[in-house]
Design a protein around this motif. Structure first.
Motif, PDB file in Angstrom:
ATOM      1  N   VAL A  55       0.822  -1.215   0.000  1.00 36.27           N
ATOM      2  CA  VAL A  55       0.000   0.000   0.000  1.00 36.27           C
ATOM      3  C   VAL A  55       0.856   1.266   0.000  1.00 36.27           C
ATOM      4  O   VAL A  55       0.581   2.227  -0.709  1.00 36.27           O
ATOM      5  N   ASN A  56       1.915   1.272   0.792  1.00 38.86           N
ATOM      6  CA  ASN A  56       2.825   2.427   0.844  1.00 38.86           C
ATOM      7  C   ASN A  56       3.944   2.222  -0.172  1.00 38.86           C
ATOM      8  O   ASN A  56       4.823   1.389   0.029  1.00 38.86           O
ATOM      9  N   TRP A  57       3.896   2.961  -1.243  1.00 41.00           N
ATOM     10  CA  TRP A  57       4.834   2.697  -2.328  1.00 41.00           C
ATOM     11  C   TRP A  57       5.507   3.975  -2.800  1.00 41.00           C
ATOM     12  O   TRP A  57       5.013   5.084  -2.603  1.00 41.00           O
ATOM     13  N   HIS A  58       6.657   3.772  -3.448  1.00 38.01           N
ATOM     14  CA  HIS A  58       7.426   4.904  -3.969  1.00 38.01           C
ATOM     15  C   HIS A  58       8.077   4.503  -5.285  1.00 38.01           C
ATOM     16  O   HIS A  58       8.636   3.412  -5.418  1.00 38.01           O
ATOM     17  N   VAL A  59       8.000   5.408  -6.267  1.00 41.18           N
ATOM     18  CA  VAL A  59       8.631   5.199  -7.567  1.00 41.18           C
ATOM     19  C   VAL A  59       9.667   6.293  -7.778  1.00 41.18           C
ATOM     20  O   VAL A  59       9.338   7.484  -7.751  1.00 41.18           O
ATOM     21  N   GLU A  60      10.908   5.907  -7.958  1.00 39.99           N
ATOM     22  CA  GLU A  60      11.974   6.852  -8.245  1.00 39.99           C
ATOM     23  C   GLU A  60      11.946   7.251  -9.714  1.00 39.99           C
ATOM     24  O   GLU A  60      11.539   6.484 -10.587  1.00 39.99           O
ATOM     25  N   GLY A  61      12.394   8.473 -10.011  1.00 38.89           N
ATOM     26  CA  GLY A  61      12.540   8.914 -11.396  1.00 38.89           C
ATOM     27  C   GLY A  61      11.575  10.004 -11.779  1.00 38.89           C
ATOM     28  O   GLY A  61      10.499  10.154 -11.180  1.00 38.89           O
ATOM     29  N   ASN A  62      11.950  10.756 -12.809  1.00 39.83           N
ATOM     30  CA  ASN A  62      11.151  11.891 -13.262  1.00 39.83           C
ATOM     31  C   ASN A  62      10.730  11.785 -14.722  1.00 39.83           C
ATOM     32  O   ASN A  62      10.217  12.750 -15.284  1.00 39.83           O
ATOM     33  N   SER A  63      10.950  10.650 -15.336  1.00 34.51           N
ATOM     34  CA  SER A  63      10.612  10.494 -16.748  1.00 34.51           C
ATOM     35  C   SER A  63       9.115  10.258 -16.927  1.00 34.51           C
ATOM     36  O   SER A  63       8.381   9.991 -15.973  1.00 34.51           O
TER      37      SER A  63
END
Length: 724
Positions: A55-63
């Motif tokens: 449920v608690n998620w994070h996606v790195e990057g700006n593309s």
């Protein structure tokens, strides 16, 4: 007044019923969402663990791709888990990241990723800062997208994530759909409506379906799409249409989906006004150089060209006395500075060569091995004839040490009942990919050849002729979505089993209930063999109706050349049936490696599924597996196929109330047609072949209804999907 009130009441009740019915239609599952349904997980045993980890998620990057991953996770978890909480890196239980960030969580992940290239990914469950963390890591954001969809697949199929440790990369580099779509939206060999590409409205009007198409392909690892028919219209290379292609390319790029175009080989003459399109003509070479540069100016990551040349009336280098290699190399030279490739189809046959059709592709391309540029692949159909319900492998697989052989499977149902027959093609694909060529000894399977594991090919690929159209359910039949799905999964990894893919597709598309999954998987795994039985048992082939390929036509013998006629292929006569491709006949077996060619040369060692493909045998030949005569065995196979279709129908009917009613009804209606047409196939073929065997229907089997004359008289002038 009472009469008026009564009329009003009737109207109110009618409207109530109408809206109630409309509501069920609106909220039902019509197939549009494919396998990306993301409905709430009902398994309360696994749901708490998923919520703890995901449920608690994070996606790195700006593309743009990173944002697509965020959007997909938010959409998926709001559906699957009824909760989604994007958060900062240090607070996340699910992290999607490229190598640098991923190594903060798991230092050894860089070692794994170093082996996985630009598209591979790692999925690991671990503990970090005393909490459970699921890590999706890749070298690129496209790899991270593939990994994200793989994780969602595990969640959708209710898999255990507690010890997940996945590291995978695609076995083939180029994994493309071939759309046989024309600019007027007619789809050659398409049975699911018009083309999804509305060229008239492009480049400005971009349907949501285009985005969902890209999502679906990315979810199964497909990384390319050839937008137009191999029988190409040169208009696709004009500036106006290239702007339209650019609009799709820009939309698809963040999903890792490159666009390719089929080209007309004589375009320099038809579009450029040159005197000819000879590949050795310097003016022609310059024309292609300029056209390719024009394309890449618009589409920097353009994939390249697919070419059908000197086949079925299409122009090609042979028109100028040049070889296929010379034609392909001219295009390859134009594309190479930009990173593009050529996929040159090996589907060529010409009756003037006086050589049996199944041998011609090998004879044409084997001598050219080593003469193609390194950015050329020869695209070969899985069998040596033409996408039949079952064929032996093409002998070209393994025959060329220096020229990559790219697999071409047909996903659309040209010879398999169009869009109304319940046919899962996973078993057929698996059968082909696991067949041993013996090119470098035992274990040189077709899958390994295509993946460049037998010979070190500079580029590898697999293509599937698309079954996608404008129908809301994409493929005209919900079950046929599985063929698009299994193609993508097997193009990524030829080792995956058809049964595993059938089970996961069922869980994602229809239901996670164990009883439903088991029953539907069994139906899917039976369906291809059933189709072969009621259409072309024991190695019979190419006995479909003329032109449209709809229904049986084993009696056809009036076409312009011998190898267009079904009678050419089955050779039924008073002395027996089958095509002698053994050393005593046209010796097509000679094109295979030992010991395969020796096995196929002898009817006693030829697998029964290919018996009549390679041998002409008498009607009283004893079939080893059953002890029956050949005539009795053929008839029993035709009847068995119908029984198997009836079994599939009964199994499906038993699932009423356990599958969404719209999905259930769509398949049930198609199943009704399927059974009728299986019986048609059985009756027509048995009655026709009986005129040669002069033997009775075996005892215990009902006599076919109808007359052979009536079946022969059937016509289908508007059968869909015919070429133009």
């Amino acid at each position: 007044m009472k009469k008026l009130l009564s009329m009003v009441w009737v109207c109110i009740m009618s409207l109530t019923a109408l809206y109630a019915n409309a509501s069920s239609i609106v909220t039902g599952e019509d197939g549009y969402r494919l396998w990306l349904k993301y409905d709430p997980i009902q398994n309360q045993g696994i749901l708490p663990e998923y919520k703890k980890w995901l449920v608690n998620w994070h996606v790195e990057g700006n593309s743009k791709t990173s944002q697509i991953i965020r959007d997909e996770l938010d959409y998926a978890f709001n559906g699957l888990l009824q909760a989604s909480n994007p958060t900062v890196l240090n607070s996340a239980n699910l992290v999607v990241a490229t190598a640098k960030t991923a190594s903060q969580f798991l230092p050894e992940v860089n070692q794994q990723l170093s082996q996985l290239g630009d598209e591979g990914y790692v999925i690991r469950q671990m503990r970090y800062n005393n909490k459970p963390v699921v890590l999706v890591a890749a070298n690129t954001d496209i790899g991270a997208l593939y990994g994200t969809f793989a994780l969602l697949r595990l969640v959708q199929t209710e898999s255990d994530l507690s010890h997940i440790n996945v590291a995978t990369a695609p076995k083939t580099k180029v994994r493309v759909l071939n759309h046989w779509d024309n600019p007027d939206r007619h789809v050659e060999r398409g049975f699911a409506g018009e083309s999804i590409w509305d060229w008239h409205k492009l480049p400005d009007y971009k349907y949501q379906k285009y985005t969902d198409y890209a999502r679906a392909n990315a979810s199964i690892g497909i990384n390319g799409t050839v937008l137009n028919n191999v029988n190409a219209d040169p208009i696709m290379l004009t500036p106006a249409y290239l702007e339209k292609v650019k609009a799709l390319a820009d939309l698809f790029r963040p999903y890792g989906l490159k666009v390719y175009l089929s080209i007309k080989f004589n375009s320099p003459a038809t579009l450029g006004g040159l005197k000819n399109s000879d590949p050795l003509n310097p003016d022609v070479q310059v024309w292609w150089d300029k056209k390719v540069a024009e394309i890449y100016q618009l589409i920097p990551d353009f994939g390249g060209f697919l070419v059908k040349a000197n086949s079925e009336g299409q122009p090609g280098p042979g028109d100028y006395g040049r070889t296929h290699a010379q034609g392909a190399n001219m295009l390859a030279d134009a594309l190479k500075p930009h990173g593009g490739i050529v996929m040159w189809r090996a589907f060529v046959y010409a009756n003037e060569k006086n050589e049996e059709r199944s041998k011609q592709a090998y004879s044409e391309f084997k001598p050219l091995d080593g003469k193609f540029r390194e950015n050329v692949m020869v695209q070969v159909k899985n069998g040596p004839i033409d996408f039949q319900p079952r064929e032996p492998i093409s002998p070209l697989f393994g025959a060329t040490k220096q020229t990559p052989m790219m697999m071409e499977f047909q996903i659309t149902m040209e010879y398999l009942g169009f869009s109304t027959h319940f046919v899962y093609l996973g078993p057929m694909y698996e059968e082909v990919l696991k067949t041993d060529t013996y090119a470098k000894g035992k274990g040189s399977t077709v899958g390994k050849v295509v993946a460049g594991e037998v010979y070190d090919y500079p580029i590898t690929g697999m293509a599937g002729v698309s079954n996608i159209g404008s129908d809301r359910n994409w493929t005209g039949h919900i079950i046929l979505q599985s063929n698009w799905y299994v193609f993508g999964r097997m193009a990524w990894d030829y080792n995956i089993s058809a049964e595993q893919v059938a089970e996961e597709w069922t869980r994602m598309t229809l239901s996670n209930k164990p009883a439903v999954v088991k029953k539907v998987t069994e139906m899917m795994m039976l369906s291809h063999e059933a189709t072969v039985n009621y259409m072309t048992p024991l190695g019979l082939h190419h006995i479909m109706g003329t032109g449209h390929h709809y229904g049986p036509g084993p009696w056809v013998d009036d076409l312009g050349r011998a190898d267009w006629n079904p009678v050419y292929y089955h050779r039924a006569a008073k002395d027996g049936i089958g095509f002698d491709r053994s050393p005593s006949g046209v010796n097509a077996v000679e094109q295979y490696f030992s010991p395969l060619k020796e096995q196929l040369a002898d009817p006693k060692t030829t697998p029964e599924k290919y018996l009549l493909w390679f041998h002409h045998l008498p009607w009283d030949y004893k079939v080893e597996s059953s002890g029956r005569t050949l005539w009795n065995e053929i008839v029993h196979r035709y009847y068995l196929g119908v029984e198997q279709v009836a079994q599939i129908n009964q199994s499906w009917d038993s699932l009423k109330g356990q599958i969404d009613p719209l999905q259930f009804k769509q398949v049930q209606m198609a199943n009704t047609i399927h059974l009728k047409e299986a019986i048609w196939w059985r009756n027509a073929c048995v009655l026709y072949f009986q005129t040669f065997s002069n033997q009775p229907i075996p005892e215990g089997l009902e006599k076919p209804k109808g007359t052979l004359e009536a079946y022969k008289a059937m016509q289908f002038p508007f059968a869909p999907g015919q070429g133009e």
